[in-house]
Design a protein around this motif. Structure first.
Motif, mmCIF file in Angstrom:
data_model
loop_
_atom_site.group_PDB
_atom_site.id
_atom_site.type_symbol
_atom_site.label_atom_id
_atom_site.label_comp_id
_atom_site.label_asym_id
_atom_site.label_seq_id
_atom_site.Cartn_x
_atom_site.Cartn_y
_atom_site.Cartn_z
ATOM 1 N N LEU A 134 0.837 -1.205 0.000
ATOM 2 C CA LEU A 134 0.000 0.000 0.000
ATOM 3 C C LEU A 134 0.874 1.258 0.000
ATOM 4 O O LEU A 134 0.378 2.372 -0.042
ATOM 5 C CB LEU A 134 -0.916 0.013 1.228
ATOM 6 N N ILE A 151 -11.677 -0.021 -0.363
ATOM 7 C CA ILE A 151 -11.954 -0.575 0.968
ATOM 8 C C ILE A 151 -13.403 -1.081 1.053
ATOM 9 O O ILE A 151 -13.660 -2.195 1.515
ATOM 10 C CB ILE A 151 -11.694 0.482 2.066
ATOM 11 N N GLN A 156 -10.968 -5.969 -7.943
ATOM 12 C CA GLN A 156 -10.649 -7.073 -8.849
ATOM 13 C C GLN A 156 -9.500 -6.601 -9.723
ATOM 14 O O GLN A 156 -9.625 -5.585 -10.397
ATOM 15 C CB GLN A 156 -11.899 -7.350 -9.684
ATOM 16 N N GLY A 157 -8.358 -7.333 -9.701
ATOM 17 C CA GLY A 157 -7.172 -6.890 -10.440
ATOM 18 C C GLY A 157 -7.383 -6.876 -11.938
ATOM 19 O O GLY A 157 -8.399 -7.375 -12.413
ATOM 20 N N ILE A 169 -8.165 -10.896 -6.510
ATOM 21 C CA ILE A 169 -9.305 -10.143 -5.960
ATOM 22 C C ILE A 169 -9.099 -9.863 -4.463
ATOM 23 O O ILE A 169 -8.534 -10.693 -3.743
ATOM 24 C CB ILE A 169 -10.636 -10.905 -6.189
ATOM 25 N N GLN A 173 -14.342 -4.808 2.365
ATOM 26 C CA GLN A 173 -14.090 -4.685 3.805
ATOM 27 C C GLN A 173 -15.089 -3.755 4.483
ATOM 28 O O GLN A 173 -14.909 -3.388 5.645
ATOM 29 C CB GLN A 173 -12.662 -4.161 4.044
HETATM 30 C C1 HEC Z 1 -8.126 -11.064 2.410
HETATM 31 C C2 HEC Z 1 -6.959 -10.270 2.136
HETATM 32 C C3 HEC Z 1 -7.103 -8.769 2.083
HETATM 33 C C4 HEC Z 1 -7.626 -7.952 3.047
HETATM 34 C C5 HEC Z 1 -8.254 -8.358 4.381
HETATM 35 C C6 HEC Z 1 -7.463 -6.609 2.558
HETATM 36 N N1 HEC Z 1 -6.880 -6.615 1.327
HETATM 37 FE FE1 HEC Z 1 -6.455 -5.015 0.202
HETATM 38 N N2 HEC Z 1 -5.894 -6.220 -1.323
HETATM 39 C C7 HEC Z 1 -5.808 -7.594 -1.255
HETATM 40 C C8 HEC Z 1 -5.414 -8.114 -2.554
HETATM 41 C C9 HEC Z 1 -5.199 -9.596 -2.892
HETATM 42 C C10 HEC Z 1 -5.298 -7.019 -3.393
HETATM 43 C C11 HEC Z 1 -4.935 -7.055 -4.857
HETATM 44 C C12 HEC Z 1 -6.126 -7.560 -5.611
HETATM 45 C C13 HEC Z 1 -5.831 -7.899 -7.049
HETATM 46 O O1 HEC Z 1 -4.678 -8.083 -7.410
HETATM 47 O O2 HEC Z 1 -6.800 -8.015 -7.794
HETATM 48 C C14 HEC Z 1 -5.578 -5.843 -2.586
HETATM 49 C C15 HEC Z 1 -5.558 -4.522 -3.052
HETATM 50 C C16 HEC Z 1 -5.699 -3.412 -2.273
HETATM 51 C C17 HEC Z 1 -5.558 -2.056 -2.726
HETATM 52 C C18 HEC Z 1 -5.233 -1.608 -4.128
HETATM 53 C C19 HEC Z 1 -3.818 -1.195 -4.182
HETATM 54 C C20 HEC Z 1 -3.439 -0.637 -5.520
HETATM 55 O O3 HEC Z 1 -2.311 -0.150 -5.642
HETATM 56 O O4 HEC Z 1 -4.269 -0.651 -6.431
HETATM 57 C C21 HEC Z 1 -5.751 -1.256 -1.657
HETATM 58 C C22 HEC Z 1 -5.700 0.267 -1.620
HETATM 59 C C23 HEC Z 1 -6.059 -2.094 -0.521
HETATM 60 N N3 HEC Z 1 -5.999 -3.410 -0.925
HETATM 61 C C24 HEC Z 1 -6.298 -1.635 0.751
HETATM 62 C C25 HEC Z 1 -6.769 -2.455 1.769
HETATM 63 C C26 HEC Z 1 -7.214 -1.950 3.059
HETATM 64 C C27 HEC Z 1 -7.114 -0.518 3.520
HETATM 65 C C28 HEC Z 1 -7.669 -3.020 3.754
HETATM 66 C C29 HEC Z 1 -8.309 -3.040 5.128
HETATM 67 C C30 HEC Z 1 -9.441 -2.205 5.313
HETATM 68 C C31 HEC Z 1 -7.500 -4.190 2.916
HETATM 69 N N4 HEC Z 1 -6.961 -3.804 1.726
HETATM 70 C C32 HEC Z 1 -7.832 -5.477 3.278
HETATM 71 C C33 HEC Z 1 -6.074 -8.366 -0.149
HETATM 72 C C34 HEC Z 1 -6.659 -7.917 1.007
#
Ligand code: HEC
Length: 256
Positions: A134, A151, A156-157, A169, A173
């Motif tokens: 992040l 959030i 979805q990537g 994905i 949250q």
């Molecule tokens: C279950 C695991 C998981 C949790 C829990 C989770 N994330 Fe993620 N997050 C991911 C994944 C995996 C990706 C990348 C998805 C993809 O590649 O499609 C991602 C992507 C992101 C991105 C995009 C980053 C970018 O550069 O595009 C952000 C911002 C983010 N998460 C913030 C958060 C925040 C803030 C929280 C908590 C509130 C959170 N995530 C909780 C797994 C999680």
């Protein structure tokens, strides 16, 4: 009647039937015991009903005097509408005010630990393969509506850097997140791990994020980079809050 084997006893008058005589005595005593004791006039014991009646009268009289009367009225002791002031530094003062940046980040840090930590790590750097970092992510540090949409809806990537992580994905949250929670975690992520936007995401902005998210065309589905760049490349509406303003750390509301 006297026989040779009975000792002569001059005290025994054989004409008295002892059992009968004792029987009379016992029944007379029992009858006497049942009689009420006579007491001197004016010193008789008070009947129970008189005591009960007095109790009722006292209750009613006390109620009338205490409520309407002046006898026991506290209105004579305290001014109308008097409210006790807060002792300096007393417990009534609530939690010590903190600056908005500190208070929002502290709340956000808790939300991050419970909702994001498991995937993105306590340093926010992810693991490079299944979970993205992040730090420096444009979806995190640029217009704040982008981060809010990720959030609340998950993503979805491919993500901001064009890559896809893990199963491609991130689950949404937003479940159970209040506007305060969202404002806190956004402020935290945007100002930690090396990110430093220097601004606070206000509760009002977080509320508008919840509205924007609910009104999405594909509400309930994850966002994609495409959608973010096409629709959410804006700052959230709502008054901002200066990072140095003092707020109540529990409610995040500004204090005077
Ligand atoms: C279950 C695991 C998981 C949790 C829990 C989770 N994330 Fe993620 N997050 C991911 C994944 C995996 C990706 C990348 C998805 C993809 O590649 O499609 C991602 C992507 C992101 C991105 C995009 C980053 C970018 O550069 O595009 C952000 C911002 C983010 N998460 C913030 C958060 C925040 C803030 C929280 C908590 C509130 C959170 N995530 C909780 C797994 C999680």
């Amino acid at each position: 009647m006297s026989s040779s084997n009975q000792p002569s006893n001059p005290d025994l008058d054989e004409t008295i039937n002892v059992t009968q005589a004792h029987g009379r005595l016992t029944s007379d005593c029992a009858a006497a015991a049942r009689e009420k004791l006579l007491t001197d006039s004016g010193r008789e014991s008070i009947p129970l009903w008189v005591i009960t009646a007095c109790g009722v009268v006292l209750l009613i009289a006390g109620g009338v005097l205490g409520n309407a009367g002046t006898l026991f009225s506290y209105n004579n002791t305290f001014r109308d509408g008097y409210v006790r002031g807060t002792a300096p530094g007393g417990v009534d003062a609530g939690p010590e005010p903190k600056t908005a940046m500190v208070a929002f980040s502290a709340k956000g840090s808790k939300i991050y630990s419970s909702k994001c930590n498991g995937c993105h790590g306590s340093d926010g750097k992810g693991d490079g393969a299944n979970y993205p970092s992040l730090v420096g992510s444009t979806f995190v540090i640029e217009e704040n509506q982008k981060l809010a949409m990720v959030i609340l809806n998950g993503i979805q990537g491919p993500i901001s850097n064009g890559k896809t992580y893990g199963a491609g994905i991130m689950p949404a949250q937003g479940a159970g997140m209040t506007a305060e929670d969202l404002a806190g975690v956004m402020t935290y992520v945007r100002n930690n791990f090396g990110n430093s936007t220097g601004d606070v995401v206000s509760v009002e902005m977080a509320k508008s994020a919840l509205d924007v998210s609910a009104a999405r065309e594909k509400a309930g589905q994850s966002v994609t980079s495409e959608e973010i760049l096409a629709r959410h490349k804006v700052m959230l509406s709502g008054a901002d809050i200066a990072p140095e303003i003092m707020v109540n750390p529990a409610t995040l509301a500004p204090v005077e």
